[in-house]
Design a protein around this motif. Structure first.
Motif, PDB file in Angstrom:
ATOM      1  N   ALA A   9       1.476  16.239  -0.632  1.00 59.52           N
ATOM      2  CA  ALA A   9       0.990  14.860  -0.466  1.00 59.52           C
ATOM      3  C   ALA A   9      -0.105  14.920   0.769  1.00 59.52           C
ATOM      4  O   ALA A   9       0.258  15.400   1.949  1.00 59.52           O
ATOM      5  N   ILE A  10      -1.088  14.246   0.590  1.00 54.57           N
ATOM      6  CA  ILE A  10      -2.305  14.328   1.380  1.00 54.57           C
ATOM      7  C   ILE A  10      -2.968  12.897   1.485  1.00 54.57           C
ATOM      8  O   ILE A  10      -3.025  12.342   0.583  1.00 54.57           O
ATOM      9  N   ASP A  49      -6.490  11.442   7.040  1.00 48.35           N
ATOM     10  CA  ASP A  49      -5.916  12.180   7.938  1.00 48.35           C
ATOM     11  C   ASP A  49      -5.452  13.600   7.384  1.00 48.35           C
ATOM     12  O   ASP A  49      -4.239  13.869   7.320  1.00 48.35           O
ATOM     13  N   LEU A  50      -6.401  14.405   7.020  1.00 42.88           N
ATOM     14  CA  LEU A  50      -6.192  15.703   6.445  1.00 42.88           C
ATOM     15  C   LEU A  50      -4.999  16.633   7.123  1.00 42.88           C
ATOM     16  O   LEU A  50      -4.304  17.202   6.404  1.00 42.88           O
ATOM     17  N   ASP A  51      -5.013  16.434   8.474  1.00 45.72           N
ATOM     18  CA  ASP A  51      -4.246  17.257   9.170  1.00 45.72           C
ATOM     19  C   ASP A  51      -2.772  17.042   8.978  1.00 45.72           C
ATOM     20  O   ASP A  51      -1.838  17.640   9.574  1.00 45.72           O
ATOM     21  N   ALA A  52      -2.391  15.659   8.429  1.00 48.04           N
ATOM     22  CA  ALA A  52      -1.124  15.184   8.581  1.00 48.04           C
ATOM     23  C   ALA A  52      -0.588  15.571   7.080  1.00 48.04           C
ATOM     24  O   ALA A  52       0.493  15.183   6.858  1.00 48.04           O
ATOM     25  N   MET A  55       0.934  20.921   6.494  1.00 50.14           N
ATOM     26  CA  MET A  55      -0.110  21.764   6.087  1.00 50.14           C
ATOM     27  C   MET A  55      -1.478  21.394   6.644  1.00 50.14           C
ATOM     28  O   MET A  55      -2.132  20.693   5.995  1.00 50.14           O
ATOM     29  N   PRO A  56      -1.685  21.709   8.013  1.00 55.68           N
ATOM     30  CA  PRO A  56      -3.035  21.307   8.632  1.00 55.68           C
ATOM     31  C   PRO A  56      -4.035  21.943   7.836  1.00 55.68           C
ATOM     32  O   PRO A  56      -3.950  23.111   7.339  1.00 55.68           O
ATOM     33  N   PHE A  57      -5.234  21.110   7.786  1.00 54.99           N
ATOM     34  CA  PHE A  57      -6.527  21.711   7.166  1.00 54.99           C
ATOM     35  C   PHE A  57      -7.602  22.154   8.131  1.00 54.99           C
ATOM     36  O   PHE A  57      -8.129  23.256   7.685  1.00 54.99           O
ATOM     37  N   THR A  58      -7.715  21.588   9.050  1.00 53.18           N
ATOM     38  CA  THR A  58      -8.961  21.871   9.794  1.00 53.18           C
ATOM     39  C   THR A  58      -8.691  23.023  10.619  1.00 53.18           C
ATOM     40  O   THR A  58      -7.605  23.351  10.915  1.00 53.18           O
ATOM     41  N   GLY A 108       0.950  -1.167  -0.040  1.00 51.52           N
ATOM     42  CA  GLY A 108      -0.100   0.125   0.045  1.00 51.52           C
ATOM     43  C   GLY A 108       0.836   1.364   0.027  1.00 51.52           C
ATOM     44  O   GLY A 108       2.072   1.277   0.072  1.00 51.52           O
ATOM     45  N   LEU A 109       0.370   2.499  -0.096  1.00 45.21           N
ATOM     46  CA  LEU A 109       0.936   3.590  -0.333  1.00 45.21           C
ATOM     47  C   LEU A 109       0.531   4.335   0.875  1.00 45.21           C
ATOM     48  O   LEU A 109      -0.524   4.480   1.296  1.00 45.21           O
ATOM     49  N   THR A 110       1.498   5.336   1.473  1.00 41.54           N
ATOM     50  CA  THR A 110       1.381   6.316   2.370  1.00 41.54           C
ATOM     51  C   THR A 110       1.655   7.830   1.817  1.00 41.54           C
ATOM     52  O   THR A 110       2.356   7.783   0.780  1.00 41.54           O
TER      53      THR A 110
END
Length: 425
Positions: free
Chosen positions: A362-363, A367-370, A403-406, A164-166
């Motif tokens: 890369a998102i 886990d958008l905040d990562a 690049m945090p999102f929330t 799998g991909l991270t």
């Protein structure tokens, strides 16, 4: 007599001053459009349907739009207002007197290439052909030749097979520096008899993994050899005709190497190809000895392949103080033309970077905040601001920043807050 773009004599010459004749050039970008509206709509899209509806308004320039949702859905859409041509394919100005070349309308958006949730589980877009040759409409004939997309697909497939991909895997793929075109050339270079510095430099290629890292001596020698090889093989074109150092030349030279008697090779038909390869290595070794020192093992691709972030208007003013103030400091880079890490260069101007991936991101949608990203320069365009150009060294090393999102994550990590207030006057 004048000829039309298909090579046929023109039926009639348009009235024009001097010895010229009239042609017509049109471009969809010269008409009012809705691309800016599309961008706002894309930012507000909450699913594939609204994404595709936003893409419908993206008129020019045509782009490769990709979509990913938190539910696991992925998609690709080719948008754009693309003319249906009566004649010709748009590569040349049309004869302005011939209405056969008039546009007949536009390709319907619903007939443009789209991919949704492919079986293989991933989508690759690197300016390669977006649709097969059986497609009924003409989009363009100026696609990339697929070296980058094939390399990306191979790296993705390998990662998937290993479990799998991270997001970290994706960031690593973005900075892959393999020169896939060199795989066809290096075996021919290695069988050529050379001497002196060229022979010692040639040995670097024997164990080269084709990665063009900034500290690679082999990459420095190969790219210098490649530049001189193109100059020697295509010198009939003249210095005013730049030869693409990337995928187009990779494909052409690959075919020429299999034809040692081709007239493009100079000299005796039996030895012309090898003579050109030998001379290219000799010239490359001489150039790098002068620029980087006498020991080939100490040569570094990054010393040749540098990037200077240049201000779009004042950076090339010719006024030294302005250029010093607004341009970035040169940094060594990896990669090259038509590699996944696409730091292109122009062989007529040396090895300095001329085209770049302007940002990397890369998102993990679970886990958008990562999320991680990096900009080519920095968050500020103001000279002397601490964030003007502070990301360039990170970008050059293939690093990223959070690049945090929330909103809670952004507020937690924020170091500064910019408040904009309307004028009371």
């Amino acid at each position: 007599p004048p000829v039309d773009p298909d090579g046929e004599p023109a039926d009639q010459a348009a009235e024009a001053p001097g010895d010229g004749y009239g042609v017509a050039l049109s471009w969809t970008a010269l008409e009012p459009g809705t691309t800016a509206d599309s961008i706002f709509m894309l930012n507000a899209a909450d699913g594939f349907a609204s994404f595709r509806e936003a893409a419908r308004s993206f008129e020019v320039p045509a782009q490769n739009l990709v979509y990913a949702g938190t539910g696991g859905e992925i998609a690709y859409q080719a948008p754009g207002t693309i003319p249906v041509r009566g004649a010709g394919d748009g590569r040349w100005p049309a004869p302005g007197w011939d209405s056969d070349y008039d546009w007949q309308g536009w390709i319907d958006f619903d007939e443009l290439p789209v991919v949704r949730n492919p079986d293989r589980g991933y989508i690759v877009t690197a300016n390669q052909a977006a649709i097969g040759s059986g497609y009924e409409h003409l989009l363009t004939r100026d696609w990339a030749y697929g070296y980058r997309s094939e390399r990306i697909a191979a790296l993705l497939s390998g990662a998937v097979e290993q479990g799998g991909l991270t997001a970290a895997d994706m960031a690593e793929i973005q900075t892959d520096n393999e020169n896939s075109g060199a795989r066809a050339v290096v075996p021919h270079l290695l069988r050529i008899r050379t001497e002196g510095t060229a022979a010692r430099a040639q040995e670097l290629l024997a164990g080269w993994d084709f990665q063009q890292d900034a500290d690679s001596a082999a990459a420095a020698f190969y790219n210098a050899t490649w530049k001189h090889l193109l100059e020697l093989a295509f010198d009939e074109l003249g210095p005013e005709h730049a030869v693409d150092v990337g995928s187009r030349s990779w494909l052409v030279v690959d075919r020429l190497l299999a034809d040692p008697g081709s007239p493009w090779w100079e000299g005796d038909a039996a030895d012309g190809r090898d003579a050109v390869l030998r001379e290219a290595m000799r010239r490359a070794a001489g150039e790098l000895s002068e620029r980087l020192g006498e020991d080939p093992a100490e040569w570094r691709w990054g010393e040749l392949h540098t990037l200077t972030a240049t201000h779009p208007s004042l950076g090339s003013s010719g006024i030294a103080p302005l250029e010093w103030l607004f341009n970035g400091t040169p940094v060594e880079t990896s990669g090259g033309d038509s590699t996944v890490n696409a730091t292109g260069w122009d062989g007529t101007e040396g090895y300095a970077v001329t085209t770049v991936p302007s940002m990397r991101m890369a998102i993990d949608l679970a886990d958008l905040d990562a999320a991680r990203w990096v900009d080519l320069t920095g968050a500020s365009g103001h000279a002397f601001h601490p964030h003007n150009g502070d990301q360039t060294p990170l970008w050059a090393r293939g690093e990223t920043v959070p690049m945090p999102f929330t909103r809670p994550a952004v507020e937690e990590h924020a170091e500064d807050v910019l408040t904009l207030r309307p004028s009371e006057g």
